[in-house]
Design a protein around this motif. Structure first.
Motif, mmCIF file in Angstrom:
data_model
loop_
_atom_site.group_PDB
_atom_site.id
_atom_site.type_symbol
_atom_site.label_atom_id
_atom_site.label_comp_id
_atom_site.label_asym_id
_atom_site.label_seq_id
_atom_site.Cartn_x
_atom_site.Cartn_y
_atom_site.Cartn_z
ATOM 1 N N VAL A 41 0.749 -1.024 -0.060
ATOM 2 C CA VAL A 41 0.022 0.078 0.036
ATOM 3 C C VAL A 41 0.866 1.238 0.107
ATOM 4 N N PHE A 42 1.929 1.096 0.784
ATOM 5 C CA PHE A 42 2.819 2.413 0.731
ATOM 6 C C PHE A 42 3.414 2.627 -0.409
ATOM 7 N N ALA A 43 3.970 1.513 -1.329
ATOM 8 C CA ALA A 43 4.405 1.460 -2.395
ATOM 9 C C ALA A 43 3.422 2.184 -3.567
ATOM 10 N N VAL A 44 2.145 1.866 -3.432
ATOM 11 C CA VAL A 44 1.095 2.256 -4.484
ATOM 12 C C VAL A 44 1.043 3.781 -4.178
ATOM 13 N N ALA A 45 1.097 4.014 -3.080
ATOM 14 C CA ALA A 45 0.635 5.503 -2.295
ATOM 15 C C ALA A 45 1.657 6.347 -2.855
ATOM 16 N N VAL A 46 2.922 5.949 -2.575
ATOM 17 C CA VAL A 46 4.145 6.680 -3.123
ATOM 18 C C VAL A 46 4.020 7.118 -4.701
ATOM 19 N N LEU A 47 3.717 5.853 -5.435
ATOM 20 C CA LEU A 47 3.474 6.128 -6.917
ATOM 21 C C LEU A 47 2.445 6.980 -7.286
ATOM 22 N N MET A 48 1.460 7.319 -6.210
ATOM 23 C CA MET A 48 0.172 8.228 -6.472
ATOM 24 C C MET A 48 0.526 9.578 -5.962
ATOM 25 N N GLY A 49 1.698 9.876 -5.305
ATOM 26 C CA GLY A 49 2.044 11.217 -5.073
ATOM 27 C C GLY A 49 2.251 11.370 -3.571
ATOM 28 N N PHE A 50 2.294 10.347 -2.619
ATOM 29 C CA PHE A 50 2.112 10.381 -1.167
ATOM 30 C C PHE A 50 3.477 10.558 -0.923
ATOM 31 N N ARG A 51 3.823 11.462 0.074
ATOM 32 C CA ARG A 51 5.055 11.738 0.342
ATOM 33 C C ARG A 51 5.414 11.770 1.913
#
Length: 172
Positions: A41-51
Motif C-alpha cells: 500500500v505504501f508503494a502504491v501510495a508513493v507512486l500516486m504522490g504520497f510523500r
C-alpha cells in the motif's frame, strides 16, 4: 478453531517447543502478512504522490505492526476462550463496526457529537489512527505518536499474554 478440532494443537504438545511458541508463531505470521500488505500500500501510495519522510514511514509501519499484533493476539485469545466459531464470528462482527466508527478512521471525531468523541477516547484504534495521521502530515513530534505506541504496546502485551495462556490451557 479448526486447528483445535483437527488435533493440530495436541500434536504440537509433544514437540520440544515452548508452550507459547504455537501462539506466538501464528501471531507473527499474521503480522508479517500485514507488514507485506502495508508495504505494498505504501508503494502504491508513493507512486500516486504520497510523500512521507523515512522516519515517519518507519513509525507508521511500527504502529501497524503493534496494531496487527494486538488484533491477532486478541483474536486468538478470544477464539480459544469461546471455542465456538459461530460465537466468535458473531462477537467480532458485533464489535468491529463500533470500533471503526469510534476510531475516527472514516470521519474525524472532531465532527462527531461530543458523546461520540468521549466514547472514542476509550478506543485503542483511535490512538493508532491519530498517530498515523500525524506521521503522514510529517509531525513526528506530535503527542499522539508516543501515546499511540504506549497504549498499543500495553494492550498488545496483555493480549499476547492472554493468548499464550489460552494456548497453554488448550495444549496441556
Amino acid at each position: 478453531m479448526p486447528s483445535l478440532r483437527a488435533g493440530v494443537l495436541e500434536r504440537l504438545a509433544v514437540t520440544p517447543a515452548a508452550r507459547p511458541a504455537p501462539a506466538l508463531g501464528r501471531m507473527l505470521t499474521d503480522v508479517v502478512g500485514l507488514l507485506a500488505q502495508s508495504l505494498l500500500v505504501f508503494a502504491v501510495a508513493v507512486l500516486m504522490g504520497f510523500r512521507v519522510s523515512l522516519p515517519g514511514a518507519l513509525l507508521i509501519l511500527g504502529v501497524m505492526v503493534l496494531l496487527g499484533l494486538l488484533v491477532a493476539s486478541f483474536s486468538y485469545a478470544l477464539a480459544l476462550t469461546l471455542r465456538d466459531e459461530t460465537a466468535f464470528s458473531s462477537l467480532v462482527n458485533f464489535v468491529t463496526l463500533p470500533l471503526i466508527l469510534l476510531s475516527g478512521m472514516l470521519v474525524p471525531l472532531s465532527y462527531a457529537p461530543a458523546w461520540m468523541e468521549t466514547a472514542g477516547a476509550a478506543n485503542p484504534l483511535r490512538y493508532a489512527v491519530d498517530a498515523v495521521r500525524a506521521l503522514a502530515r510529517g509531525d513526528l513530534a506530535a503527542p499522539d505518536v508516543p501515546q499511540a505506541f504506549l497504549v498499543l504496546a500495553l494492550l498488545t502485551a496483555l493480549t499476547v499474554t492472554w493468548a499464550a495462556r489460552g494456548f497453554r490451557r488448550v495444549v496441556p
